[in-house]
Design a protein around this motif. Structure first.
Motif, PDB file in Angstrom:
ATOM      1  N   GLN A   1       0.832  -1.206   0.000  1.00  0.00           N
ATOM      2  CA  GLN A   1       0.000   0.000   0.000  1.00  0.00           C
ATOM      3  C   GLN A   1       0.869   1.260   0.000  1.00  0.00           C
ATOM      4  O   GLN A   1       0.544   2.245  -0.680  1.00  0.00           O
ATOM      5  N   LYS A   2       1.955   1.238   0.740  1.00  0.00           N
ATOM      6  CA  LYS A   2       2.871   2.389   0.735  1.00  0.00           C
ATOM      7  C   LYS A   2       3.445   2.622  -0.659  1.00  0.00           C
ATOM      8  O   LYS A   2       3.639   3.760  -1.089  1.00  0.00           O
ATOM      9  N   TRP A   3       3.697   1.515  -1.375  1.00  0.00           N
ATOM     10  CA  TRP A   3       4.219   1.636  -2.747  1.00  0.00           C
ATOM     11  C   TRP A   3       3.179   2.270  -3.664  1.00  0.00           C
ATOM     12  O   TRP A   3       3.506   3.152  -4.467  1.00  0.00           O
ATOM     13  N   TYR A   4       1.923   1.851  -3.531  1.00  0.00           N
ATOM     14  CA  TYR A   4       0.866   2.478  -4.327  1.00  0.00           C
ATOM     15  C   TYR A   4       0.810   3.985  -4.056  1.00  0.00           C
ATOM     16  O   TYR A   4       0.705   4.798  -4.997  1.00  0.00           O
ATOM     17  N   ASP A   5       0.884   4.364  -2.793  1.00  0.00           N
ATOM     18  CA  ASP A   5       0.845   5.786  -2.430  1.00  0.00           C
ATOM     19  C   ASP A   5       2.075   6.515  -2.971  1.00  0.00           C
ATOM     20  O   ASP A   5       1.979   7.653  -3.438  1.00  0.00           O
ATOM     21  N   GLN A   6       3.217   5.837  -2.925  1.00  0.00           N
ATOM     22  CA  GLN A   6       4.459   6.442  -3.406  1.00  0.00           C
ATOM     23  C   GLN A   6       4.403   6.704  -4.904  1.00  0.00           C
ATOM     24  O   GLN A   6       4.916   7.722  -5.395  1.00  0.00           O
ATOM     25  N   LEU A   7       3.774   5.776  -5.651  1.00  0.00           N
ATOM     26  CA  LEU A   7       3.698   5.933  -7.103  1.00  0.00           C
ATOM     27  C   LEU A   7       3.005   7.241  -7.494  1.00  0.00           C
ATOM     28  O   LEU A   7       3.357   7.865  -8.497  1.00  0.00           O
ATOM     29  N   LYS A   8       2.033   7.656  -6.694  1.00  0.00           N
ATOM     30  CA  LYS A   8       1.303   8.891  -7.003  1.00  0.00           C
ATOM     31  C   LYS A   8       2.186  10.121  -6.846  1.00  0.00           C
ATOM     32  O   LYS A   8       1.970  11.150  -7.504  1.00  0.00           O
ATOM     33  N   GLN A   9       3.177  10.019  -5.962  1.00  0.00           N
ATOM     34  CA  GLN A   9       3.981  11.191  -5.620  1.00  0.00           C
ATOM     35  C   GLN A   9       5.394  11.144  -6.207  1.00  0.00           C
ATOM     36  O   GLN A   9       6.114  12.139  -6.173  1.00  0.00           O
ATOM     37  N   GLU A  10       5.774   9.996  -6.763  1.00  0.00           N
ATOM     38  CA  GLU A  10       7.155   9.815  -7.206  1.00  0.00           C
ATOM     39  C   GLU A  10       7.489  10.722  -8.384  1.00  0.00           C
ATOM     40  O   GLU A  10       6.733  10.815  -9.357  1.00  0.00           O
ATOM     41  N   ASN A  11       8.622  11.379  -8.291  1.00  0.00           N
ATOM     42  CA  ASN A  11       9.094  12.228  -9.375  1.00  0.00           C
ATOM     43  C   ASN A  11       9.600  11.338 -10.509  1.00  0.00           C
ATOM     44  O   ASN A  11      10.440  10.471 -10.281  1.00  0.00           O
ATOM     45  N   PRO A  12       9.110  11.536 -11.747  1.00  0.00           N
ATOM     46  CA  PRO A  12       9.601  10.725 -12.865  1.00  0.00           C
ATOM     47  C   PRO A  12      11.115  10.744 -13.017  1.00  0.00           C
ATOM     48  O   PRO A  12      11.715   9.756 -13.447  1.00  0.00           O
ATOM     49  N   GLU A  13      11.735  11.846 -12.621  1.00  0.00           N
ATOM     50  CA  GLU A  13      13.193  11.922 -12.710  1.00  0.00           C
ATOM     51  C   GLU A  13      13.857  10.896 -11.791  1.00  0.00           C
ATOM     52  O   GLU A  13      14.934  10.365 -12.111  1.00  0.00           O
ATOM     53  N   ASP A  14      13.220  10.601 -10.657  1.00  0.00           N
ATOM     54  CA  ASP A  14      13.775   9.601  -9.741  1.00  0.00           C
ATOM     55  C   ASP A  14      13.672   8.201 -10.346  1.00  0.00           C
ATOM     56  O   ASP A  14      14.563   7.361 -10.145  1.00  0.00           O
ATOM     57  N   VAL A  15      12.583   7.949 -11.068  1.00  0.00           N
ATOM     58  CA  VAL A  15      12.430   6.660 -11.749  1.00  0.00           C
ATOM     59  C   VAL A  15      13.509   6.503 -12.813  1.00  0.00           C
ATOM     60  O   VAL A  15      14.155   5.451 -12.928  1.00  0.00           O
ATOM     61  N   ILE A  16      13.723   7.552 -13.603  1.00  0.00           N
ATOM     62  CA  ILE A  16      14.760   7.530 -14.642  1.00  0.00           C
ATOM     63  C   ILE A  16      16.128   7.287 -14.020  1.00  0.00           C
ATOM     64  O   ILE A  16      16.938   6.493 -14.527  1.00  0.00           O
ATOM     65  N   GLU A  17      16.384   7.936 -12.894  1.00  0.00           N
ATOM     66  CA  GLU A  17      17.679   7.791 -12.222  1.00  0.00           C
ATOM     67  C   GLU A  17      17.894   6.353 -11.747  1.00  0.00           C
ATOM     68  O   GLU A  17      18.993   5.802 -11.866  1.00  0.00           O
ATOM     69  N   ALA A  18      16.843   5.733 -11.209  1.00  0.00           N
ATOM     70  CA  ALA A  18      16.947   4.359 -10.725  1.00  0.00           C
ATOM     71  C   ALA A  18      17.201   3.383 -11.878  1.00  0.00           C
ATOM     72  O   ALA A  18      18.030   2.471 -11.766  1.00  0.00           O
ATOM     73  N   LEU A  19      16.495   3.581 -12.990  1.00  0.00           N
ATOM     74  CA  LEU A  19      16.709   2.728 -14.168  1.00  0.00           C
ATOM     75  C   LEU A  19      18.117   2.913 -14.725  1.00  0.00           C
ATOM     76  O   LEU A  19      18.801   1.946 -15.072  1.00  0.00           O
ATOM     77  N   ALA A  20      18.557   4.168 -14.799  1.00  0.00           N
ATOM     78  CA  ALA A  20      19.889   4.469 -15.331  1.00  0.00           C
ATOM     79  C   ALA A  20      20.984   3.858 -14.479  1.00  0.00           C
ATOM     80  O   ALA A  20      21.994   3.368 -14.998  1.00  0.00           O
ATOM     81  N   LYS A  21      20.786   3.849 -13.165  1.00  0.00           N
ATOM     82  CA  LYS A  21      21.803   3.294 -12.260  1.00  0.00           C
ATOM     83  C   LYS A  21      22.019   1.814 -12.539  1.00  0.00           C
ATOM     84  O   LYS A  21      23.168   1.337 -12.575  1.00  0.00           O
ATOM     85  N   ILE A  22      20.940   1.080 -12.746  1.00  0.00           N
ATOM     86  CA  ILE A  22      21.054  -0.348 -13.062  1.00  0.00           C
ATOM     87  C   ILE A  22      21.767  -0.541 -14.397  1.00  0.00           C
ATOM     88  O   ILE A  22      22.695  -1.356 -14.526  1.00  0.00           O
ATOM     89  N   ILE A  23      21.359   0.232 -15.397  1.00  0.00           N
ATOM     90  CA  ILE A  23      21.912   0.090 -16.738  1.00  0.00           C
ATOM     91  C   ILE A  23      23.395   0.458 -16.781  1.00  0.00           C
ATOM     92  O   ILE A  23      24.235  -0.268 -17.330  1.00  0.00           O
ATOM     93  N   LEU A  24      23.732   1.579 -16.160  1.00  0.00           N
ATOM     94  CA  LEU A  24      25.102   2.100 -16.250  1.00  0.00           C
ATOM     95  C   LEU A  24      26.080   1.374 -15.328  1.00  0.00           C
ATOM     96  O   LEU A  24      27.286   1.599 -15.414  1.00  0.00           O
ATOM     97  N   SER A  25      25.573   0.485 -14.486  1.00  0.00           N
ATOM     98  CA  SER A  25      26.464  -0.343 -13.662  1.00  0.00           C
ATOM     99  C   SER A  25      26.973  -1.557 -14.420  1.00  0.00           C
ATOM    100  O   SER A  25      27.762  -2.337 -13.890  1.00  0.00           O
ATOM    101  N   GLY A  26      26.496  -1.714 -15.663  1.00  0.00           N
ATOM    102  CA  GLY A  26      26.913  -2.844 -16.482  1.00  0.00           C
ATOM    103  C   GLY A  26      28.254  -2.605 -17.146  1.00  0.00           C
ATOM    104  O   GLY A  26      28.876  -1.537 -17.001  1.00  0.00           O
ATOM    105  N   PRO A  27      28.727  -3.575 -17.932  1.00  0.00           N
ATOM    106  CA  PRO A  27      30.078  -3.505 -18.520  1.00  0.00           C
ATOM    107  C   PRO A  27      30.220  -2.523 -19.664  1.00  0.00           C
ATOM    108  O   PRO A  27      31.336  -2.101 -19.986  1.00  0.00           O
ATOM    109  N   LEU A  28      29.118  -2.153 -20.317  1.00  0.00           N
ATOM    110  CA  LEU A  28      29.190  -1.227 -21.449  1.00  0.00           C
ATOM    111  C   LEU A  28      28.483   0.072 -21.059  1.00  0.00           C
ATOM    112  O   LEU A  28      27.433   0.418 -21.566  1.00  0.00           O
ATOM    113  N   ASN A  29      29.090   0.801 -20.125  1.00  0.00           N
ATOM    114  CA  ASN A  29      28.420   1.973 -19.562  1.00  0.00           C
ATOM    115  C   ASN A  29      28.884   3.274 -20.216  1.00  0.00           C
ATOM    116  O   ASN A  29      28.557   4.344 -19.772  1.00  0.00           O
TER     117      ASN A  29
END
Length: 387
Positions: free
Chosen positions: A359-387
């Protein structure tokens, strides 16, 4: 190290990508698979930019772009169709330097098979054991057939036989407490726009559609369920209609339009991070090394990263095969373990293993800044070998 002969067990995404990479490096590569006919498990895969970059390096960038979906946005909605978050993915593309390409698994496997050489994959070859001598590694198949090379690579999936040799123990699969249904359906504006990935969440369940090539959507549903439940394929539409009763209109339309006989129904498992990925001249990669729940969309991508790193160390390390494989293990063990555990935690949140956290996650989704989502995705991607 030159003129190596490499034996790969498994012709899935990891095995084929590794085979292509090692052949391009100049090694003799043989791939064996237990199947009589190659049929990918699952209908689609979200191939994020780190996986695409590996394919780019192998000269397959244009090919993957042709079969991949044009995914420009990512949208979270409640099960009652309230917009929770709308994320423009182009800032992610600019940040990491590559567009993601969701693809149909059959299309991806066909691409990899053509690149390796479809006729060079030896089917109906069930590996039952592996062994080593001072100078060679050997795969043993049903019928007392043996194939010997300098390295054996276990890319034989979550039920890996090779893993038993490497770890020297039986590894139990861990049920993730949910069932996943997935398939392909013709793109329709009544579902969502053709360049949008939409995820509906609520009641500890989710339903999703993402664009893939061929003017189609890859869809999946997830719902907590006790282990061992079964439903005949022809009854899967009825099952989904009952489980997702009252959900948003696009979800209902999707259920009405899917082909139940072409809809996969999978109990989802992962494995605990392994103590080792290598033993002597025998090495694990892909799901045999780090099977994960699909909630981060990184399973296939991590197999491709494995292929990149393994080929890199074999090419650049001249001490010994064993030394190159240990360097591969050191480079891959922590990253893949972290992603397995991160995906596991996310799975528990999505599928309401702890109701308050969901439920906290559902509430968080309403307030989450899209830039934070992009940052989280980028962190996973850029931690790989071809960054």
């Amino acid at each position: 190290m030159y003129n190596l002969k490499v034996i790969i067990i498994g012709a899935g995404i990891g095995g084929l990508t590794t085979g292509i990479a090692l052949r391009q490096a100049g090694y003799k590569v043989e791939i064996y698979d237990k199947a009589k006919e190659l049929r990918p498990a699952g209908a689609g895969i979200s191939l994020w930019s780190n996986g695409v970059k590996v394919l780019n390096r192998l000269g397959l960038g244009e090919n993957i772009a042709q079969i991949g979906g044009q995914m420009d946005r990512m949208e979270y909605r409640s099960h009652t169709d309230e917009l929770l978050n709308d994320i423009d993915l182009m800032p992610l593309v600019e940040k990491v330097g590559q567009r993601p390409y969701p693809v149909a698994r059959t299309d991806l496997q066909d691409l990899l098979l053509e690149a390796f050489g479809r006729e060079d994959v030896q089917l109906n070859s069930r590996c039952i054991a592996v062994e080593e001598s001072d100078h060679h590694a050997t795969a043993i198949f049903e019928g007392d057939r043996k194939v010997t090379g300098d390295i054996v690579i276990g890319a034989d999936g979550i039920h890996s036989v090779v893993r038993r040799y490497v770890t020297e123990k039986e590894i139990s699969l861990r049920y993730a407490n949910y069932v996943n249904w997935n398939g392909l359906v013709k793109a329709d504006k009544n579902f969502t726009s053709k360049n949008n990935w939409v995820i509906y969440v609520g009641e500890g369940k989710r339903a999703s559609m993402m664009p893939v090539g061929g003017d189609r959507f890859y869809f999946f549903f997830g719902c907590p369920m006790v282990k061992g439940s079964t439903v005949e394929p022809e009854k899967r539409r009825e099952e989904l209609a009952k489980l997702f009763q009252g959900w948003a209109t696009p979800v209902q339309k999707l259920i009405q339009n899917l082909d139940p006989l072409q809809t996969n129904r999978l109990e989802i498992h992962d494995i605990d991070p392994l103590d080792r990925l290598v033993r002597g001249k025998i090495v694990l990669l892909g799901d045999s090394a780090h099977a994960t729940t699909p909630t981060l969309g990184q399973g296939g991508c991590q197999a491709m990263e494995d292929a990149e790193i393994l080929s890199r160390y074999l090419l650049t390390t001249t001490l010994s095969v064993e030394d190159a494989l240990k360097r591969y293990e050191n480079a891959r063990k922590e990253r893949t373990a972290n992603l397995v555990l991160k995906a596991r935690k996310r799975t528990d949140t999505i599928y309401s293993k702890e109701g308050d956290r969901t439920q906290k996650w559902y509430d968080q989704l309403k307030q989450e800044n899209p830039e934070d989502v992009i940052e989280a995705l980028a962190k996973i991607i850029l931690s790989g070998p071809l960054n």
